[in-house]
Each structure stands twice: as structure tokens, then as C-alpha cells.
Design a protein around this motif. Structure first.
Motif, mmCIF file in Angstrom:
data_model
loop_
_atom_site.group_PDB
_atom_site.id
_atom_site.type_symbol
_atom_site.label_atom_id
_atom_site.label_comp_id
_atom_site.label_asym_id
_atom_site.label_seq_id
_atom_site.Cartn_x
_atom_site.Cartn_y
_atom_site.Cartn_z
ATOM 1 N N ASN A 158 0.425 5.484 8.503
ATOM 2 C CA ASN A 158 -0.850 5.777 7.840
ATOM 3 C C ASN A 158 -0.971 5.009 6.518
ATOM 4 O O ASN A 158 -0.023 4.370 6.050
ATOM 5 C CB ASN A 158 -0.972 7.274 7.546
ATOM 6 N N GLY A 159 -2.185 5.078 5.931
ATOM 7 C CA GLY A 159 -2.400 4.624 4.563
ATOM 8 C C GLY A 159 -2.257 3.137 4.336
ATOM 9 O O GLY A 159 -1.982 2.701 3.215
ATOM 10 N N LEU A 160 -2.474 2.315 5.367
ATOM 11 C CA LEU A 160 -2.253 0.879 5.247
ATOM 12 C C LEU A 160 -3.341 0.228 4.395
ATOM 13 O O LEU A 160 -4.532 0.374 4.664
ATOM 14 C CB LEU A 160 -2.244 0.262 6.646
ATOM 15 N N THR A 168 0.905 -7.123 -2.365
ATOM 16 C CA THR A 168 1.562 -5.816 -2.212
ATOM 17 C C THR A 168 0.927 -5.076 -1.052
ATOM 18 O O THR A 168 -0.300 -4.970 -0.975
ATOM 19 C CB THR A 168 1.437 -4.962 -3.482
ATOM 20 N N LEU A 169 1.747 -4.589 -0.146
ATOM 21 C CA LEU A 169 1.286 -3.760 0.969
ATOM 22 C C LEU A 169 1.665 -2.320 0.684
ATOM 23 O O LEU A 169 2.780 -2.034 0.243
ATOM 24 C CB LEU A 169 1.925 -4.231 2.271
ATOM 25 N N TYR A 170 0.716 -1.402 0.917
ATOM 26 C CA TYR A 170 0.966 0.033 0.782
ATOM 27 C C TYR A 170 0.965 0.664 2.166
ATOM 28 O O TYR A 170 0.143 0.305 3.019
ATOM 29 C CB TYR A 170 -0.105 0.690 -0.093
ATOM 30 N N HIS A 171 1.886 1.594 2.383
ATOM 31 C CA HIS A 171 2.006 2.235 3.695
ATOM 32 C C HIS A 171 2.606 3.621 3.516
ATOM 33 O O HIS A 171 3.469 3.843 2.663
ATOM 34 C CB HIS A 171 2.899 1.391 4.616
ATOM 35 N N ALA A 172 2.130 4.568 4.329
ATOM 36 C CA ALA A 172 2.626 5.944 4.261
ATOM 37 C C ALA A 172 3.123 6.398 5.630
ATOM 38 O O ALA A 172 2.575 5.999 6.666
ATOM 39 C CB ALA A 172 1.534 6.888 3.777
ATOM 40 N N ASP A 173 4.160 7.206 5.614
ATOM 41 C CA ASP A 173 4.591 7.954 6.792
ATOM 42 C C ASP A 173 4.227 9.401 6.478
ATOM 43 O O ASP A 173 4.923 10.084 5.726
ATOM 44 C CB ASP A 173 6.087 7.778 7.010
ATOM 45 N N ALA A 204 0.005 18.431 1.187
ATOM 46 C CA ALA A 204 -0.840 17.241 1.272
ATOM 47 C C ALA A 204 -0.109 16.120 2.007
ATOM 48 O O ALA A 204 0.927 15.633 1.537
ATOM 49 C CB ALA A 204 -1.236 16.775 -0.131
ATOM 50 N N HIS A 205 -0.656 15.735 3.148
ATOM 51 C CA HIS A 205 -0.105 14.607 3.896
ATOM 52 C C HIS A 205 -0.916 13.352 3.558
ATOM 53 O O HIS A 205 -2.141 13.357 3.722
ATOM 54 C CB HIS A 205 -0.171 14.871 5.399
ATOM 55 N N PRO A 206 -0.283 12.280 3.097
ATOM 56 C CA PRO A 206 -1.034 11.065 2.782
ATOM 57 C C PRO A 206 -1.626 10.459 4.052
ATOM 58 O O PRO A 206 -0.904 10.140 4.996
ATOM 59 C CB PRO A 206 0.014 10.151 2.150
ATOM 60 N N ASP A 207 -2.953 10.322 4.062
ATOM 61 C CA ASP A 207 -3.648 9.779 5.233
ATOM 62 C C ASP A 207 -4.201 8.402 4.857
ATOM 63 O O ASP A 207 -3.514 7.596 4.245
ATOM 64 C CB ASP A 207 -4.733 10.759 5.695
ATOM 65 N N GLY A 208 -5.467 8.116 5.196
ATOM 66 C CA GLY A 208 -6.019 6.792 4.985
ATOM 67 C C GLY A 208 -6.158 6.419 3.519
ATOM 68 O O GLY A 208 -6.378 7.277 2.656
ATOM 69 N N SER A 209 -6.066 5.111 3.249
ATOM 70 C CA SER A 209 -6.133 4.607 1.871
ATOM 71 C C SER A 209 -7.055 3.391 1.767
ATOM 72 O O SER A 209 -7.344 2.735 2.774
ATOM 73 C CB SER A 209 -4.738 4.178 1.379
ATOM 74 N N THR A 210 -7.462 3.109 0.540
ATOM 75 C CA THR A 210 -8.131 1.852 0.220
ATOM 76 C C THR A 210 -7.764 1.487 -1.207
ATOM 77 O O THR A 210 -7.179 2.295 -1.942
ATOM 78 C CB THR A 210 -9.656 1.953 0.405
#
Length: 308
Positions: A158-160, A168-173, A204-210
Motif C-alpha cells: 500500500n501507500g505507493l 524517494t519511493l514511499y511504501h507501506a505494508d 490506523a492502517h496506512p493505506d493510499g498516499s500521495t
């Protein structure tokens, strides 16, 4: 907080999504696109006319991106459908499968996005742990149309998103309540070692990002009913409280690139929870002040891919 940022709810789109996700602003069409994963739908909202259009999809979809074409292509989007990558035209239902990774039993594709160079990335998630023979992965679709695994040992990818300079790339599990960052090579698409960026609370589960024009990361906190803006150093600077508990993805778009657009979900909510949050599953538009978004990067593919 140094910036005087104002966030005001100005519009709620009554779409009643089961699992709204992957909201994107299409600058050329002046339209908002997003998906309902469980209903296998792509949705399009045109603010100027207030017209909401729903497109049926051949199977559930995890994420998508707009295609950069000459206008003569048979396809308009690239999608990470539940089982793999494909080109698709919502108007004609034309589809061209590119790659379906092996060993997808108990898994499905989830969050995805194009990087600043126009390469499409998407990750999978463990949907049924009793059936899954392996954990989920993050894939990059390479120049030969193959899905190349870049990160492994993931539960829910998630959260790409990428920093404005693409380095920099951001990513969440999501189940791990952690957003990580990686040094990213724009030329090769290779990642450096994982670095801690931010943690989310237990609820709180990290979901989509921008990412906004200042390089701050906006992340939807699934389960906690808010969107949080993080500075580039990972410090939370702003929290936007929503009238729903499961915000799922965020975009910054609109004619002036100053709308915060948030999708949401009704999935798994009880009757009493739905009664307490009747707007669950709707799309929310907030007016921002002193913040701008970054135009969405269209996926760039070889011309041969775009033909039938």
C-alpha cells in the motif's frame, strides 16, 4: 506547524462504494477517476457537470493508471487487475493482458502507481492466509511487459508514491503500521535499502498516499478516520478528520490542483457502524489553501504494446 494550511470539506460524491480506492485526477479531462475493488468498477466524476459514470470491469481491480497515448490507441488505462497486469479501455471493454505472476493463490493485486518516469508499479496483498502459498510482493512492470518482483515478504502492499524529484519511493505494508522510504534511481528504477519514515497508531492502517508540491506525504489512515500529512522527515504536521472510519486513498487534484480528494470504504462495517457513519463508501472533496498537488504522471509504454 509553520504553514497556515486550511482544509474545508466542500463536496461529497454519493457513490456508495464497497471498497473505493486509487483516486486520481485526470487533468486533461478535468475529471476524478477511482475504483471500487469489490464491485469491479471504475468510476469517473466530472465536477463541471456533476456527472458520475460507472464502468464495469472484467474482474476485480487493485489499481490503475492513465496511459500516455497518441489518441489512436485501443486502450486508455493500465490496470493491476486482481490476477495481473493488463491494458483496458473502459468505453469498449477492450483488454490486452500483459503478465500474470505465478503463485497468486490466496493473493490479489492492490495499490499501484506510475513513477515520475512513467513506469507502472503495483503490489499484491494476502487476501486469504489459509490459501496463500507465499507472502505478497511489489512489482515493477518492465519494458518487456513482465512483472518483476522488487520487494517481497509483504502482507498488504500500500501507500505507493514518489517524492517530487522522483528520488524517494514511499511504501507501506498496512498491517505492520509502518511507512518506509527508499532511495530511488530514476534512470534504472532500482531501490536502495529500506529506511523508516513514519509509524501509524494501532487503530490506523496506512493505506493510499500521495505527495504534494512541497514533498509532504498525505496518507489515508484506514480504521482511524483521518488523512495525515507528513513532512519529508516523517513528522506528522496535519490531520484531517473524516466522517467515516475507513478512508482508503488520497489525491490532490482539481482545476487548480488544490483539492484533497479522498475515497472511502464500507467493507466489513456492521449495521450499527454504517448507521453511525452513513457517508461510508462516498468520495470526499476538500478545498486546500496554501497547498498544491503534482500533476499525475501518465504511464508511458512502447507503441507496440498499445495495439491489439
Amino acid at each position: 506547524m509553520s504553514e497556515q494550511i486550511v482544509v474545508e470539506l466542500v463536496k461529497v460524491i454519493d457513490c456508495q462504494n464497497t471498497l473505493g480506492e486509487n483516486v486520481l485526477w485526470h487533468g486533461l479531462e478535468q475529471a476524478i477517476y477511482w475504483i471500487d475493488i469489490e464491485q469491479a468498477e471504475l468510476l469517473r466524476y466530472q465536477p463541471a457537470s456533476a456527472q458520475l459514470t460507472r464502468y464495469a470491469l472484467p474482474e476485480r481491480i487493485g489499481s490503475f493508471a492513465f496511459l500516455k497515448t497518441s489518441g489512436t490507441s485501443d486502450y486508455r488505462i493500465i490496470a493491476a487487475f486482481a490476477s495481473g497486469f493488463a491494458l483496458f479501455n473502459p468505453d469498449t471493454a477492450a483488454i490486452k493482458w500483459l503478465d500474470k505472476p505465478q503463485n497468486m493463490l490466496g493473493l490479489r493485486f492492490n495499490d499501484g502507481r506510475t513513477d515520475r518516469q512513467g513506469r507502472f508499479w503495483a503490489g499484491t496483498m494476502v487476501e486469504d492466509a489459509n490459501m496463500a502459498q507465499q507472502q505478497a510482493e511489489l512489482y515493477q512492470l518492465n519494458a518487456n511487459g513482465q512483472a518483476i518482483s522488487v520487494l517481497q515478504q509483504i502482507e498488504i502492499s500500500n501507500g505507493l508514491c514518489w517524492s517530487p524529484d522522483g528520488k524517494t519511493l514511499y511504501h507501506a505494508d498496512s498491517p505492520k503500521h509502518c511507512i518506509k522510504q527508499y532511495a530511488f534511481c530514476p534512470e534504472t528504477g532500482q531501490l536502495g535499502a529500506a529506511q523508516h519514515f513514519a509509524e501509524t497508531p494501532d487503530n490506523a492502517h496506512p493505506d493510499g498516499s500521495t505527495v504534494d508540491h512541497m514533498g509532504h506525504v498525505w496518507n489515508a489512515h484506514w480504521g482511524a478516520g483521518r488523512v495525515v500529512r507528513y513532512a519529508p522527515d516523517g513528522i506528522a504536521q496535519l490531520s484531517v478528520e473524516l466522517p467515516v472510519s475507513q478512508p482508503s486513498s488520497v489525491a490532490i487534484g482539481g482545476p487548480a490542483l488544490d483539492w484533497l480528494i479522498v475515497s472511502s470504504s464500507r467493507l466489513g462495517l456492521s449495521a450499527s457502524q454504517l448507521a453511525a457513519q452513513p457517508l461510508a463508501g462516498h468520495l470526499f472533496i476538500y478545498q486546500l489553501q496554501n497547498i498544491k498537488g503534482i500533476p499525475e504522471v501518465f504511464c508511458q509504454l512502447p507503441a507496440a504494446w498499445l495495439a491489439k
